[in-house]
Enzyme design. Sequence first.
Site, PDB file in Angstrom:
ATOM      1  CB  THR A 182      -5.234   1.757  10.219  1.00  0.00           C
ATOM      2  OG1 THR A 182      -3.953   1.114  10.294  1.00  0.00           O
ATOM      3  CG2 THR A 182      -5.171   3.118  10.895  1.00  0.00           C
ATOM      4  CB  CYS A 196      -0.909  -0.004   1.226  1.00  0.00           C
ATOM      5  SG  CYS A 196       0.011   0.060   2.793  1.00  0.00           S
ATOM      6  CD  GLU A 229      -2.678   0.967  13.418  1.00  0.00           C
ATOM      7  OE1 GLU A 229      -3.738   1.650  13.407  1.00  0.00           O
ATOM      8  OE2 GLU A 229      -2.412   0.114  12.560  1.00  0.00           O
TER       9      GLU A 229
END
Length: 331
Positions: free
Chosen positions: A188, A35, A149
């Site tokens: 996310t 990504c 994260e």
Amino acid sequence: MTVNIPDFEQGASVATPGRQLAPLRLLIAAPRGFCAGVDRAIEIVERAIERYGAPVYVRHEIVHNRYVVDNLKIKGAVFVEELDEVPDGKPVVFSAHGVPRVVPEEATQRGLDWLDATCPLVSKVHRQAQRQVEAGRHILFVGHHGHPEVIGTMGQVPEGVITLVETVEDVAALDFPADLPLAFLTQTTLSVDDTRHIIAALRARFPAIMGPRAEDICYATSNRQAAVKAIAPHSQLLLVIGAPNSSNSVRLVEVAEREGTPARLIRRADDIDPAWLDGVETLGITAGASAPEVLVREVVARLAQWREVTEETVTTTEEHMVFKLPRQLIG
């Protein structure tokens, strides 16, 4: 949600000439693999090595993929788990997953040159967390315990003002005063479906809870899950190329299995057991957001050693996202 499957892009057989092999139809998901956040993080490390010279230290795996990490090591990156492992005077890069606020603060105090490769979409969640705390709200953070994260996001705010929620059952067990202002945010790289159920439970339990204006689950995670939903019903087995500690890759396995298709998470071609292909005529393939396309081609080549392979790309959407590099590396 029903996903309409677009026309398949037909590919040529890549079987070894002269061998009589059973046919195997490959449905290859698109989008898949890297990504924009992963592209940016890797480029930051590579440019830092060019700018500062080797070694450049990286706190935590820059992304969760051994192939990527090993290639960056060859170029001059040194991966460490904590900042105190970085020698004085050496540059350091923070991983795409984000770090607690104390990490860059400590780096600055030590006079280290540091670069932040945190995905901008993760940084957005960090800013949201800070704003909610400044507004006097307690945050319910939907995520997986121990994931970098999650550690990074929870480390953006003072201890005690954020609570981790992993399941709908966790929501039921929450015990807050009726007048406590609440907000929720999410990791996310979660399952879109799981997160939807948890958020619904939060809103049902706490009707006044504040949420982000836009979904925190990143576009790449959502797109890759949608692509798996498109190919899984037409596959007898689905291979997900990614790492066991890659949240978005593990979620792709779960998405396929919820569609009723067996799925296997593999790091690369060497992990494939040929016995998995017994009785399989159509095989789905995808890659997590931190897995490079070279590993997809490696898997296809390995399959072509055993079967007469025909590739069909199934495209559910196209991605054009690009993130800017840190200003220190521009120019």
